[in-house]
Design a protein around this motif. Structure first.
Motif, short mmCIF file in Angstrom:
data_model
loop_
_atom_site.label_atom_id
_atom_site.label_comp_id
_atom_site.label_asym_id
_atom_site.label_seq_id
_atom_site.Cartn_x
_atom_site.Cartn_y
_atom_site.Cartn_z
N GLY A 1 0.31 -7.82 -13.41
CA GLY A 1 0.65 -6.45 -13.78
C GLY A 1 1.96 -6.45 -14.56
O GLY A 1 2.78 -5.56 -14.43
N THR B 1 2.73 -5.95 -17.61
CA THR B 1 3.01 -4.92 -18.62
C THR B 1 3.26 -3.55 -17.98
O THR B 1 3.49 -2.57 -18.68
CB THR B 1 1.82 -4.79 -19.61
OG1 THR B 1 0.62 -4.59 -18.83
CG2 THR B 1 1.66 -6.05 -20.44
N GLY B 2 3.21 -3.47 -16.66
CA GLY B 2 3.41 -2.19 -15.99
C GLY B 2 4.86 -1.95 -15.60
O GLY B 2 5.77 -2.71 -15.95
N SER B 3 5.05 -0.88 -14.85
CA SER B 3 6.38 -0.46 -14.45
C SER B 3 7.03 -1.47 -13.49
O SER B 3 8.17 -1.90 -13.71
CB SER B 3 6.24 0.93 -13.80
OG SER B 3 7.35 1.26 -13.06
N ILE B 4 6.31 -1.89 -12.46
CA ILE B 4 6.86 -2.89 -11.54
C ILE B 4 7.03 -4.22 -12.26
O ILE B 4 8.03 -4.92 -12.08
CB ILE B 4 5.93 -3.08 -10.32
CG1 ILE B 4 5.94 -1.83 -9.44
CG2 ILE B 4 6.33 -4.31 -9.51
CD1 ILE B 4 7.16 -1.64 -8.58
N GLY C 1 -3.88 -6.17 -17.71
CA GLY C 1 -5.27 -5.69 -17.75
C GLY C 1 -5.88 -5.81 -19.15
O GLY C 1 -6.76 -6.62 -19.39
N GLN D 1 -3.69 -4.88 -22.23
CA GLN D 1 -2.67 -4.67 -23.28
C GLN D 1 -2.24 -6.01 -23.89
O GLN D 1 -1.17 -6.54 -23.56
CB GLN D 1 -1.45 -3.95 -22.71
CG GLN D 1 -1.75 -2.62 -22.04
CD GLN D 1 -2.02 -2.75 -20.54
OE1 GLN D 1 -2.50 -3.76 -20.05
NE2 GLN D 1 -1.74 -1.69 -19.82
N ALA E 1 3.44 -5.37 -4.15
CA ALA E 1 3.56 -3.97 -4.59
C ALA E 1 2.20 -3.28 -4.55
O ALA E 1 2.12 -2.08 -4.34
CB ALA E 1 4.14 -3.90 -6.01
N LYS F 1 -0.28 -1.77 -3.15
CA LYS F 1 -0.58 -1.24 -1.82
C LYS F 1 -2.07 -1.02 -1.61
O LYS F 1 -2.56 -1.07 -0.49
CB LYS F 1 0.18 0.07 -1.59
CG LYS F 1 -0.20 1.21 -2.50
CD LYS F 1 0.75 2.39 -2.32
CE LYS F 1 1.95 2.26 -3.22
NZ LYS F 1 3.00 3.24 -2.99
N GLU F 2 -2.82 -0.76 -2.71
CA GLU F 2 -4.25 -0.49 -2.55
C GLU F 2 -4.97 -1.68 -1.92
O GLU F 2 -5.96 -1.50 -1.20
CB GLU F 2 -4.89 -0.14 -3.90
CG GLU F 2 -4.37 1.17 -4.53
CD GLU F 2 -3.17 0.98 -5.45
OE1 GLU F 2 -2.58 -0.13 -5.45
OE2 GLU F 2 -2.83 1.93 -6.17
N ASP G 1 6.90 -2.07 -2.00
CA ASP G 1 6.97 -0.62 -1.90
C ASP G 1 8.34 -0.30 -1.28
O ASP G 1 8.73 -0.92 -0.28
CB ASP G 1 5.84 -0.12 -0.98
CG ASP G 1 5.23 1.16 -1.50
OD1 ASP G 1 5.84 1.79 -2.37
OD2 ASP G 1 4.13 1.51 -1.04
N GLY H 1 4.13 4.02 -12.93
CA GLY H 1 2.88 4.11 -13.67
C GLY H 1 2.15 5.42 -13.36
O GLY H 1 2.46 6.10 -12.39
N MET I 1 13.37 0.18 -8.35
CA MET I 1 12.57 -0.84 -7.69
C MET I 1 13.15 -2.25 -7.81
O MET I 1 12.72 -3.17 -7.13
CB MET I 1 11.13 -0.83 -8.23
CG MET I 1 10.34 0.42 -7.92
SD MET I 1 10.31 0.83 -6.15
CE MET I 1 9.38 -0.55 -5.50
P1 NAD Z 1 1.39 0.55 -14.04
O1 NAD Z 1 0.24 1.41 -14.37
O2 NAD Z 1 2.70 0.80 -14.70
O3 NAD Z 1 1.01 -1.00 -14.30
C1 NAD Z 1 -0.19 -1.53 -13.84
C2 NAD Z 1 -0.34 -2.97 -14.32
O4 NAD Z 1 -1.60 -3.48 -13.82
C3 NAD Z 1 -0.36 -3.14 -15.84
O5 NAD Z 1 0.31 -4.32 -16.19
C4 NAD Z 1 -1.87 -3.30 -16.14
O6 NAD Z 1 -2.12 -4.04 -17.32
C5 NAD Z 1 -2.31 -4.06 -14.92
N1 NAD Z 1 -3.74 -3.94 -14.63
C6 NAD Z 1 -4.46 -2.80 -14.51
N2 NAD Z 1 -5.74 -3.08 -14.23
C7 NAD Z 1 -5.83 -4.43 -14.16
C8 NAD Z 1 -6.88 -5.35 -13.90
N3 NAD Z 1 -8.14 -4.92 -13.68
N4 NAD Z 1 -6.60 -6.66 -13.87
C9 NAD Z 1 -5.35 -7.11 -14.12
N5 NAD Z 1 -4.32 -6.30 -14.38
C10 NAD Z 1 -4.56 -4.98 -14.40
O7 NAD Z 1 1.55 0.61 -12.44
P2 NAD Z 1 2.88 0.40 -11.56
O8 NAD Z 1 3.58 1.69 -11.40
O9 NAD Z 1 3.64 -0.77 -12.05
O10 NAD Z 1 2.23 0.07 -10.13
C11 NAD Z 1 1.65 -1.19 -9.84
C12 NAD Z 1 1.37 -1.29 -8.35
O11 NAD Z 1 2.60 -1.22 -7.65
C13 NAD Z 1 0.50 -0.15 -7.80
O12 NAD Z 1 -0.32 -0.63 -6.78
C14 NAD Z 1 1.53 0.82 -7.23
O13 NAD Z 1 1.02 1.59 -6.17
C15 NAD Z 1 2.58 -0.16 -6.72
N6 NAD Z 1 3.92 0.43 -6.61
C16 NAD Z 1 4.57 0.85 -7.74
C17 NAD Z 1 5.83 1.42 -7.65
C18 NAD Z 1 6.59 1.85 -8.87
O14 NAD Z 1 7.77 2.21 -8.77
N7 NAD Z 1 6.01 1.83 -10.06
C19 NAD Z 1 6.42 1.59 -6.39
C20 NAD Z 1 5.73 1.15 -5.26
C21 NAD Z 1 4.48 0.57 -5.38
#
Ligand code: NAD
Ligand code: MG
Length: 391
Positions: free
Chosen positions: A8, A10-13, A36, A38, A123, A125-126, A150, A206, A267
């Motif tokens: 993950g 490219t996401g926020s975490i 995923g 990107q 991170a 949690k699902e 988390d 995210g 985070m």
């Molecule tokens: P986000 O949407 O910003 O990033 C999600 C990441 O997952 C991206 O890099 C995306 O490319 C990748 N992804 C999506 N589907 C995918 C797949 N099928 N296979 C591989 N990679 C895939 O989400 P986020 O906010 O970074 O959150 C990520 C996880 O962390 C979630 O489970 C969220 O509940 C948990 N979390 C996030 C925060 C936060 O501050 N952002 C805090 C606590 C927990």
């Protein structure tokens, strides 16, 4: 030197994790980056962090990833698909795994890291909500160290790191910001927009978790997460709304002591704890100046009438078996439909409740049983979305 896989990326975490890693070039190195779909964002991260491997989930994008990496003059090896990711996570390309894929899609790689005995910065949690018992058992058997990322669970982990103290645990108190709609009535939430729902007052996250924070389903998922991580039943988990988001959670012991962890809502603190525990390293987050933050810490009970998702999650935890998996899957489908503007905000709890009622809990004996429940819930919830969006 810790060799880190950031799933993950490219996401926020993922961005927060890479920020902390880059601050410690002699102690931490990103060796695997996964995303995923990107490709361009992933290649840009490879340019900055020079990992050995890059993985894109969508197999149709492998050729593009390989071409772009080569075009950028990088020696990073391109991979695609779940199986490739699971193999890399379980192999010697990494010893530390940041599990930050959003949704149930993160389960296979999270499980692989647990089985292979990695340090698992969790991170996603699902995956715990869907398969908490199996994931915790895999970590025990594989010898993995799970550090929850988390913020609430990271706070509890910091207050309750070792097993002897857990015997004296009385209660866990999870704090919640209350999200963007705190204080509003259920009726006033009917027409809220996607933009309003993802505009979190305290955290930048995210889109999926931002909507979960607005419905309070995020806190519901976190109750189930806490149950698995710390082995406490739902009746010993309390949720308190704390609008300042400075107290990240509290732990009460049988002797009357309550410990809390405080810090700015960023985070990178939790991630630095995960990388360095039991040591401490700089995260880029400054210390907490309580006066500058307003000098007040307030707490109030959650409004379960306006935000029924929290109640649904407590009920699913009490029902056990496949119920949390059904809750999670129905919620993923409903949130995705809301983000696509196919259904309204109040349809999210309605679809989850309807799906839970239609698919009563059965014992969850195996991963297959959980996958079946997840798939059945997605089918049911998708039909509910179709009904509501065509109505
Ligand atoms: P986000 O949407 O910003 O990033 C999600 C990441 O997952 C991206 O890099 C995306 O490319 C990748 N992804 C999506 N589907 C995918 C797949 N099928 N296979 C591989 N990679 C895939 O989400 P986020 O906010 O970074 O959150 C990520 C996880 O962390 C979630 O489970 C969220 O509940 C948990 N979390 C996030 C925060 C936060 O501050 N952002 C805090 C606590 C927990
Ligand atoms: Mg949280």
């Amino acid at each position: 030197m810790k060799r880190v896989a950031v799933l993950g990326a490219t996401g926020s975490i993922g961005a927060s994790a890479l920020d902390v890693i880059a601050r410690h070039p002699t102690a931490l190195r990103a060796t695997v980056l996964a995303a995923g779909r990107q490709v361009d964002a992933l290649v840009e991260l490879c340019r900055q962090h020079r990992p050995e491997h890059a993985v894109i989930a969508d197999e149709a994008m492998l050729g593009r990833l390989r071409d772009r990496l080569r075009g950028a003059g990088l020696s990073t090896i391109a991979h695609a698909g779940d199986a490739a990711l699971v193999e890399l996570v379980g192999g010697d390309a990494c010893d530390t795994v940041v599990a930050a894929i959003v949704g149930a899609a993160g389960l296979p790689s999270t499980l692989a890291a647990a089985r292979a005995g990695k340090r698992l910065l969790l991170a996603n949690k699902e995956s715990l909500v869907l398969a908490g018992e199996l994931l915790m058992a895999a970590a025990r058997e594989g010898g993995a160290t799970i550090v929850p990322i988390d913020s609430e669970h990271n706070a509890i982990f910091q207050c309750l790191p070792d097993a002897p103290a857990r015997d004296g645990l009385a209660r866990i108190i999870l704090t919640a910001s209350g999200g963007p709609f705190r204080g509003r009535s259920r009726a006033s939430l009917r027409d809220v927009t996607v933009e309003q729902a993802v505009a979190h007052p305290k955290w930048s996250m995210g889109p999926k978790i931002s909507v979960d924070s607005a419905t309070l389903m995020n806190k519901g998922l976190e109750v189930i997460e806490a149950h698995h991580l710390f082995d406490v039943d739902g009746d010993r988990i309390q949720v308190l709304v704390h609008p300042q988001s400075l107290v990240h959670s509290l732990v009460e012991f049988v002797d009357g002591s309550t410990l809390a962890q405080l810090g700015l809502p960023d985070m990178r603190t939790a991630l630095a704890v995960g990388f360095a525990w039991p040591q401490r390293i700089a995260s880029g987050v400054s210390g907490l100046d309580l006066l500058a933050e307003g000098g007040r810490l307030e707490f109030e009970p959650p409004d379960l009438d306006a935000f029924p998702c929290l109640r649904l999650a407590f009920d699913a935890l009490a029902a056990g078996g496949t119920a949390p998996a059904v809750l999670n899957a129905a919620n993923e489908v409903a949130v995705s439909a809301f983000l696509q503007r196919r259904v309204g905000f109040l349809s999210i709890p309605a679809i989850v409740e309807d799906t839970l009622a239609a698919l009563p809990a059965i014992p969850a004996v195996s991963l297959d049983a959980l996958h079946d429940a997840d798939a059945a819930a997605r089918r049911h919830a998708s039909r509910a979305v179709d009904d509501r969006s065509s109505a």
